[in-house]
Design a protein around this motif. Structure first.
Motif, PDB file in Angstrom:
ATOM      1  N   LEU A  90       0.806  -1.225   0.000  1.00  0.00           N
ATOM      2  CA  LEU A  90       0.000   0.000   0.000  1.00  0.00           C
ATOM      3  C   LEU A  90       0.836   1.271   0.000  1.00  0.00           C
ATOM      4  N   MET A  91       1.718   1.434   0.952  1.00  0.00           N
ATOM      5  CA  MET A  91       2.559   2.631   1.052  1.00  0.00           C
ATOM      6  C   MET A  91       4.005   2.170   1.122  1.00  0.00           C
ATOM      7  N   ILE A  92       4.682   2.174  -0.013  1.00  0.00           N
ATOM      8  CA  ILE A  92       5.994   1.534  -0.124  1.00  0.00           C
ATOM      9  C   ILE A  92       7.075   2.601  -0.039  1.00  0.00           C
ATOM     10  N   THR A  93       7.796   2.600   1.080  1.00  0.00           N
ATOM     11  CA  THR A  93       8.853   3.584   1.308  1.00  0.00           C
ATOM     12  C   THR A  93      10.188   2.924   1.651  1.00  0.00           C
ATOM     13  N   ASP A  94      10.287   1.627   1.506  1.00  0.00           N
ATOM     14  CA  ASP A  94      11.515   0.906   1.838  1.00  0.00           C
ATOM     15  C   ASP A  94      12.673   1.441   0.983  1.00  0.00           C
TER      16      ASP A  94
END
Length: 635
Positions: free
Chosen positions: A189-193
């Motif tokens: 959903l919220m990919i910040t890796d």
């Protein structure tokens, strides 16, 4: 073997296998003179207030189950409501035909074939799976727009076992709800890796020159695909210029002045053009004579975002399948983040339920992979290519799937300003109104006159039902005047929307209406309604510089961006919800505490979309269509 002895995971697998097998055996319900499926219901469908299922002693047209649904008066215009479950058209009737008890009594009926014993087993499997997760201190919520109410006890006390279909049983949509996999939030959903947003084969650092300058997740690549020069005939330079130049002169949008922010030139345009043309003398008057290299765009990827939750009700058509988004932070010449973000918001080019669910499954499957690994990044690119590549939406300008580009900044002017841009029919950027945001002059917090406060209250009070139902859409012209804003200004960290405080025609009478109207503006959501000033500090106590006004806070390369608690919830709370006291202090003396954890809401929606599918479980799919209310949010 008894289902009670099976682990919940096996139960769920069995449940959906049963459902798929059943869908192959079932024949469509027979309906006479069915009405057409109305595409306008994709956005504003009638929502059933009561759904009941009863086993028929005497079959109707060979069908053994009667489903009835009650709607608010006037919600369904005709006496037949048709909708899609997969490729099958079904029709609820209120005409006294095909099992409907009485014509025009507001109770719509549908006779279908269903194995009710197996259906009950499936519901029991859902409850068991949820109970296992509740024991791990995971939670289930009921959502009203963005606000959450914990329903863990409702899950524990679910009446599934006592459902009596012979007498008739009410199907509450909550009995189908599944606690989502916790990995969905960060992986689907919220990919910040960092292994994703700094993938050296797909992203680029324009200062250190590390990475791939033509990587598929770079701003330069994405905007080049939007320009689609081979098809549009518009150069990438001209396309970029059509966007950047908007800040250099005052724009008038729906009679709202959006003042020039000349600092855009020295902050963004000049460094970009100079790097593209080493040694050239670039000035405010000649910059448009130079080429702009898109690969040198001063942007850092912050997040790749799944917004399938913004889709319409696919039971009526699939013209809006939600969005996919790329969030970038703008950098200064030293590659440090500015208080300036740019969001590319793409429509998902899927046109039927199967395509939509298959696409959702791709996002869902990312939870099983490790972000940053080759397998994960390859799978994610296979998803994003479907909406970022040139030509993915042939009917839209330049064949681009972009819906809009939005900016949010304080780096080049004051106050915080949000703008919105779309690709025009001419194939270049136009600056347009900011959706769901009235012009600032109507807001008491911004010093609105008494006359303008009256107009805001008139709009809010006159549209109270649709605002509460979250089906409203602010038009350019409302209450007899240019109403929708050309920009959004978040004036202070506690900024919100309101009219007069004193009783009378200039006061928004309903506290929830005021909140919804304010939260659905860009300025309210980035201000006091979501309390970003505090919400960022919960997740990043050191990030004071970027705390207020931003849901995704930029950080330097090598540092993972931080998310506001509006998105993540508050881990210090037992239920994980972030609580915001109503910024307008309503009701007086005991203001409401609004509760947020938007990624939990999105995760639950994705879980339900994938598991419900297109007719995987027919009764569940019907209930989903009849109770799924599109969000109609802009953010």
């Amino acid at each position: 073997m008894s289902n009670r002895l099976l682990p919940a995971g096996i139960l769920l697998a069995s449940m959906f296998l049963h459902a798929c097998e059943d869908s192959k055996k079932k024949t469509p319900a027979k309906n006479i003179a069915a009405a057409a499926v109305l595409p306008e219901y994709e956005r504003t469908p009638p929502i059933a207030s009561n759904i009941q299922v009863k086993a028929l002693k005497d079959p109707v047209n060979g069908n053994n189950v009667l489903l009835t649904a009650t709607f608010p008066r006037g919600a369904v215009r005709e006496n037949t409501l048709s909708f899609l479950v997969g490729d099958e058209t079904l029709s609820l009737r209120d005409d006294g035909v095909d099992g409907d008890a009485k014509a025009e009594d507001g109770i719509f009926s549908l006779a279908i074939s269903e194995d009710l014993n197996r259906f009950k087993e499936d519901l029991t499997a859902i409850q068991h799976a949820n109970l296992e997760k509740l024991n791990k201190r995971e939670h289930l919520f009921r959502w009203s727009g963005r606000s959450a109410t914990l329903i863990d006890n409702i899950v524990r006390e679910s009446p599934v076992k006592s459902l009596d279909f012979d007498r008739g049983a009410t199907l509450d949509p909550d009995i189908f709800k599944l606690i989502p996999d916790p990995e969905l939030k960060e992986r689907s959903l919220m990919i910040t890796d960092l292994g994703v947003i700094e993938d050296p084969t797909r992203t680029f650092n324009p200062c250190t020159k590390k990475g791939n300058p033509k990587g598929v997740w770079t701003f330069g690549h994405l905007i080049t695909q939007m320009a689609n020069t081979p098809s549009s005939g518009i150069s990438v330079t001209a396309f970029i210029q059509s966007w950047l130049e908007k800040w250099l002169t005052t724009q008038t949008i729906n009679a709202d002045a959006v003042n020039a922010r000349i600092n855009m030139f020295n902050t963004v345009i000049l460094p970009w053009v100079q790097k593209s043309n080493p040694g050239a003398t670039v000035t405010l008057s000649n910059w448009k004579t130079f080429n702009i290299d898109p690969s040198l765009a001063p942007f850092r990827l912050l997040a790749i975002v799944n917004r399938l939750d913004l889709r319409g009700n696919s039971g009526y058509t699939v013209s809006n399948a939600g969005e996919g988004r790329f969030v970038f932070g703008v950098l200064n010449t030293n590659c440090n983040p500015l208080r300036f973000t740019t969001i590319l918001e793409y429509g998902i080019p899927k046109n039927n339920c199967k395509e939509l669910v298959d696409f959702a499954q791709q996002w869902y499957n990312l939870k099983n992979l490790v972000p940053g690994s080759a397998a994960y990044n390859n799978a994610l690119q296979a998803i994003t290519d479907q909406f970022t590549t040139a030509g993915t939406s042939p009917s839209k300008p330049n064949g681009s799937s972009l819906n809009q580009l939005r900016t949010n900044e304080l780096a080049i002017g004051n106050p915080w300003e949000l703008r919105e841009f779309v690709i025009s029919k001419k194939g270049v950027f136009d600056e347009v109104t900011v959706k769901q945001e009235p012009q600032l002059k109507f807001n008491r917090i911004a010093g609105a006159t008494a006359a303008n406060q009256l107009l805001l209250a008139t709009y809010a009070n006159g549209n109270e039902p649709s605002i509460l139902d979250q089906t409203y859409a602010i038009q350019d012209i409302e209450v007899g005047t240019n109403f929708l804003g050309g920009k959004a200004h978040t004036l202070t960290p506690g900024h919100f929307w309101d009219a007069a405080t004193a009783a009378g025609a200039s006061r928004i009478t309903n506290d929830t209406v005021r909140h919804i109207l304010s939260l659905n503006t860009c300025s309210g959501c980035h201000g006091g309604e979501a309390n970003t000033a505090v919400g960022n500090l919960i997740n990043d106590p050191a990030g004071v510089f970027h705390a207020a006004f931003l849901q995704i806070a930029p950080q330097p390369f090598g540092v993972k961006p931080t998310l506001a608690a509006f998105l993540t919830g508050d881990p210090a709370q037992l239920d994980g919800l972030f609580r915001v006291t109503d910024p307008a202090g309503r009701p007086t003396g005991a203001p409401i505490k609004w509760t947020f954890n938007d990624l939990a809401r999105r995760a639950e929606d994705l879980e339900q979309l994938v598991k419900t599918g297109c007719g995987k479980s027919r009764l569940e799919s019907i209930v989903r269509v009849l109770t799924f209310k599109p969000l109609n949010f802009t953010h």
